[in-house]
Design an enzyme around this catalytic site. Sequence first.
Site, PDB file in Angstrom:
ATOM      1  N   GLY A  73       0.814  -1.211   0.000  1.00  0.00           N
ATOM      2  CA  GLY A  73       0.000   0.000   0.000  1.00  0.00           C
ATOM      3  C   GLY A  73       0.847   1.260   0.000  1.00  0.00           C
ATOM      4  O   GLY A  73       0.517   2.249  -0.651  1.00  0.00           O
ATOM      5  N   THR A  74       1.956   1.219   0.744  1.00  0.00           N
ATOM      6  CA  THR A  74       2.825   2.403   0.822  1.00  0.00           C
ATOM      7  C   THR A  74       3.345   2.766  -0.563  1.00  0.00           C
ATOM      8  O   THR A  74       3.280   3.930  -0.984  1.00  0.00           O
ATOM      9  CB  THR A  74       3.995   2.122   1.785  1.00  0.00           C
ATOM     10  OG1 THR A  74       3.446   1.898   3.083  1.00  0.00           O
ATOM     11  CG2 THR A  74       4.987   3.270   1.832  1.00  0.00           C
ATOM     12  N   ASN A 153      -7.546   4.175   9.056  1.00  0.00           N
ATOM     13  CA  ASN A 153      -6.928   3.012   9.704  1.00  0.00           C
ATOM     14  C   ASN A 153      -6.934   3.076  11.236  1.00  0.00           C
ATOM     15  O   ASN A 153      -6.713   2.072  11.882  1.00  0.00           O
ATOM     16  CB  ASN A 153      -5.491   2.829   9.209  1.00  0.00           C
ATOM     17  CG  ASN A 153      -4.690   4.100   9.265  1.00  0.00           C
ATOM     18  OD1 ASN A 153      -5.089   5.120   8.709  1.00  0.00           O
ATOM     19  ND2 ASN A 153      -3.564   4.073   9.944  1.00  0.00           N
ATOM     20  N   GLN A 183      -7.443  -0.053   3.835  1.00  0.00           N
ATOM     21  CA  GLN A 183      -8.267  -0.596   4.921  1.00  0.00           C
ATOM     22  C   GLN A 183      -9.672  -0.969   4.447  1.00  0.00           C
ATOM     23  O   GLN A 183     -10.377  -1.709   5.128  1.00  0.00           O
ATOM     24  CB  GLN A 183      -8.382   0.405   6.078  1.00  0.00           C
ATOM     25  CG  GLN A 183      -7.085   0.652   6.826  1.00  0.00           C
ATOM     26  CD  GLN A 183      -6.615  -0.540   7.654  1.00  0.00           C
ATOM     27  OE1 GLN A 183      -7.386  -1.440   8.013  1.00  0.00           O
ATOM     28  NE2 GLN A 183      -5.330  -0.566   7.956  1.00  0.00           N
ATOM     29  N   SER A 203      -3.659  -3.415  -0.563  1.00  0.00           N
ATOM     30  CA  SER A 203      -2.514  -4.152  -0.017  1.00  0.00           C
ATOM     31  C   SER A 203      -2.941  -5.556   0.390  1.00  0.00           C
ATOM     32  O   SER A 203      -4.010  -5.731   0.996  1.00  0.00           O
ATOM     33  CB  SER A 203      -1.986  -3.385   1.201  1.00  0.00           C
ATOM     34  OG  SER A 203      -0.920  -4.062   1.781  1.00  0.00           O
ATOM     35  N   HIS A 205      -1.621  -7.784   2.609  1.00  0.00           N
ATOM     36  CA  HIS A 205      -1.538  -8.330   3.973  1.00  0.00           C
ATOM     37  C   HIS A 205      -2.674  -7.872   4.881  1.00  0.00           C
ATOM     38  O   HIS A 205      -2.788  -8.337   6.008  1.00  0.00           O
ATOM     39  CB  HIS A 205      -0.161  -8.046   4.594  1.00  0.00           C
ATOM     40  CG  HIS A 205       0.108  -6.637   5.004  1.00  0.00           C
ATOM     41  ND1 HIS A 205       0.179  -6.264   6.323  1.00  0.00           N
ATOM     42  CD2 HIS A 205       0.344  -5.515   4.290  1.00  0.00           C
ATOM     43  CE1 HIS A 205       0.459  -4.963   6.399  1.00  0.00           C
ATOM     44  NE2 HIS A 205       0.567  -4.498   5.168  1.00  0.00           N
ATOM     45  N   THR A 241      11.819  -7.217 -11.049  1.00  0.00           N
ATOM     46  CA  THR A 241      11.217  -8.550 -11.200  1.00  0.00           C
ATOM     47  C   THR A 241      10.036  -8.685 -10.248  1.00  0.00           C
ATOM     48  O   THR A 241      10.130  -8.322  -9.066  1.00  0.00           O
ATOM     49  CB  THR A 241      12.272  -9.645 -10.917  1.00  0.00           C
ATOM     50  OG1 THR A 241      13.351  -9.453 -11.822  1.00  0.00           O
ATOM     51  CG2 THR A 241      11.694 -11.041 -11.075  1.00  0.00           C
ATOM     52  N   CYS A 331       3.301   1.468  11.688  1.00  0.00           N
ATOM     53  CA  CYS A 331       4.550   2.185  11.454  1.00  0.00           C
ATOM     54  C   CYS A 331       4.676   3.410  12.340  1.00  0.00           C
ATOM     55  O   CYS A 331       5.741   3.983  12.465  1.00  0.00           O
ATOM     56  CB  CYS A 331       4.711   2.542   9.975  1.00  0.00           C
ATOM     57  SG  CYS A 331       3.266   3.276   9.258  1.00  0.00           S
TER      58      CYS A 331
HETATM   59  C1  LIG Z   1      -4.817   3.290   5.191  1.00  0.00           C
HETATM   60  C2  LIG Z   1      -3.484   2.667   4.924  1.00  0.00           C
HETATM   61  N1  LIG Z   1      -2.796   3.040   3.838  1.00  0.00           N
HETATM   62  C3  LIG Z   1      -1.608   2.506   3.519  1.00  0.00           C
HETATM   63  C4  LIG Z   1      -1.034   1.542   4.324  1.00  0.00           C
HETATM   64  C5  LIG Z   1       0.299   0.960   3.937  1.00  0.00           C
HETATM   65  O1  LIG Z   1       0.159  -0.339   3.432  1.00  0.00           O
HETATM   66  P1  LIG Z   1       1.404  -1.344   3.424  1.00  0.00           P
HETATM   67  O2  LIG Z   1       1.578  -1.826   4.833  1.00  0.00           O
HETATM   68  O3  LIG Z   1       0.996  -2.433   2.487  1.00  0.00           O
HETATM   69  O4  LIG Z   1       2.580  -0.582   2.931  1.00  0.00           O
HETATM   70  C6  LIG Z   1      -1.705   1.124   5.480  1.00  0.00           C
HETATM   71  C7  LIG Z   1      -1.100   0.134   6.381  1.00  0.00           C
HETATM   72  O5  LIG Z   1      -1.387   0.088   7.563  1.00  0.00           O
HETATM   73  C8  LIG Z   1      -2.967   1.691   5.781  1.00  0.00           C
HETATM   74  O6  LIG Z   1      -3.660   1.340   6.859  1.00  0.00           O
END
Ligand SMILES: Cc1ncc(COP(=O)(O)O)c(C=O)c1O
Length: 397
Positions: A73-74, A153, A183, A203, A205, A241, A331
């Site tokens: 997601g990041t 989140n 989310q 994302s 996970h 890759t 994070c």
């Molecule tokens: C709203 C939101 N955006 C982005 C992310 C980032 O996703 P990733 O952990 O896959 O980098 C998160 C992860 O907690 C999230 O909650």
Amino acid sequence: MDERPIYLDNSATTRPYDEVAELMYNMMKTKYGNPSSTHFIGSEIASEISVARKIIADSMRVAPEDIYFTSGGTEANNLAIKGVANAYQAKGKHLITSAIEHPSVLNSFKDLGTKGFKTDFVNVDENGVVLLDHLAKLVSDDTMLVSIMLVNNEIGSIQPIKDIANIVKKNNPSTILHVDAVQAYGKIPFFPYEDTIDLVSISAHKIHGPKGVGALFSNGRIKVAPMISGGGQERNIRSGTENTFGIVGFGKAAEITFNNLDEKIIQLKQLRKMFKTKLLENIPNVMVNSPDRDELCSSHILNVSFMNCQTRDIIKELEKRGIFASTRSACSCRKSEKSHVLKEIGLSNERIHTAVRFSLSYFNTEEDIACTVERLKDIFGVSRNARHYNNVDYKAG
Ligand SMILES: Cc1ncc(COP(=O)(O)O)c(C=O)c1O
């Protein structure tokens, strides 16, 4: 008391489905090729990636060629925001987001702010919902991008994304709308073509898939400048890759998650409702920080303050009793500064320093909830140790 561990930190990450783990393990042993290789070993994993791409595209009713795999997601958020800013900078330099976004969005905006872009932050109300009147005032002829998350989140608030899209497109039809749906994916149905959303980040996970893999939906009409130079994989948008096993695992997780999704969402809503009711009935001095009205909140997040106990103490006490919850995005929660989301929705310091985020998944059961409340009763109370938490200096944290 039942002592088994109960995992209630599913907004941070989820336990992969067994089917995902097994599929990835089998792929590693048998389909280890590079999808860019033209021989059979390469093309067989390339076709597995196509299957995953199609499953993920179908889940949002979009075309597979509009899905680009990323490392999560990041990266999808960075690629969407910086990729669009770089591709369209000649057309406008104004970008809008909200102040309650994930750090991957806020810090992308911060970076672009230092590179000559003008950034604005739309206000949210006490439920963490974007103020549409304010948004309407902000979107101008110069606005190139609006980036708003679908589900927050930390508190779970759901944004009225269709209304947001209508306002953005009405004020400036060429403004691009990006939605961080990390989310929301697998919890709130959304359909980018129908809802006129141009870019979406998701994302794996967060939906019981593997870590380190995600995707960006980008409508074919939109230009996104790549951030990584390399061999031009993912149709020149994301070189490197492919994370083949991760992508295949992501596809499987999406397939399982989206099967009977409506029913699962109803069950999760009931579970959250039961949790909220039991907490308010059984634990003294609990205040709910998530939106008051359930329809404004995702079915998986319940953020509450235990007004007698600092967050770090309650998390520790819960952990001692086998319950795993957290404060905010994984994070950020090791950093000492207070939650920007709880601050933005106007909560007092006392409430911010005593807040806990519980986040549920489709694995959780009514028994998990009943057990969690029993263990909380043991911590508070309701319990012999209650006095320990009665004189906390809230401001100290
Ligand atoms: C709203 C939101 N955006 C982005 C992310 C980032 O996703 P990733 O952990 O896959 O980098 C998160 C992860 O907690 C999230 O909650």
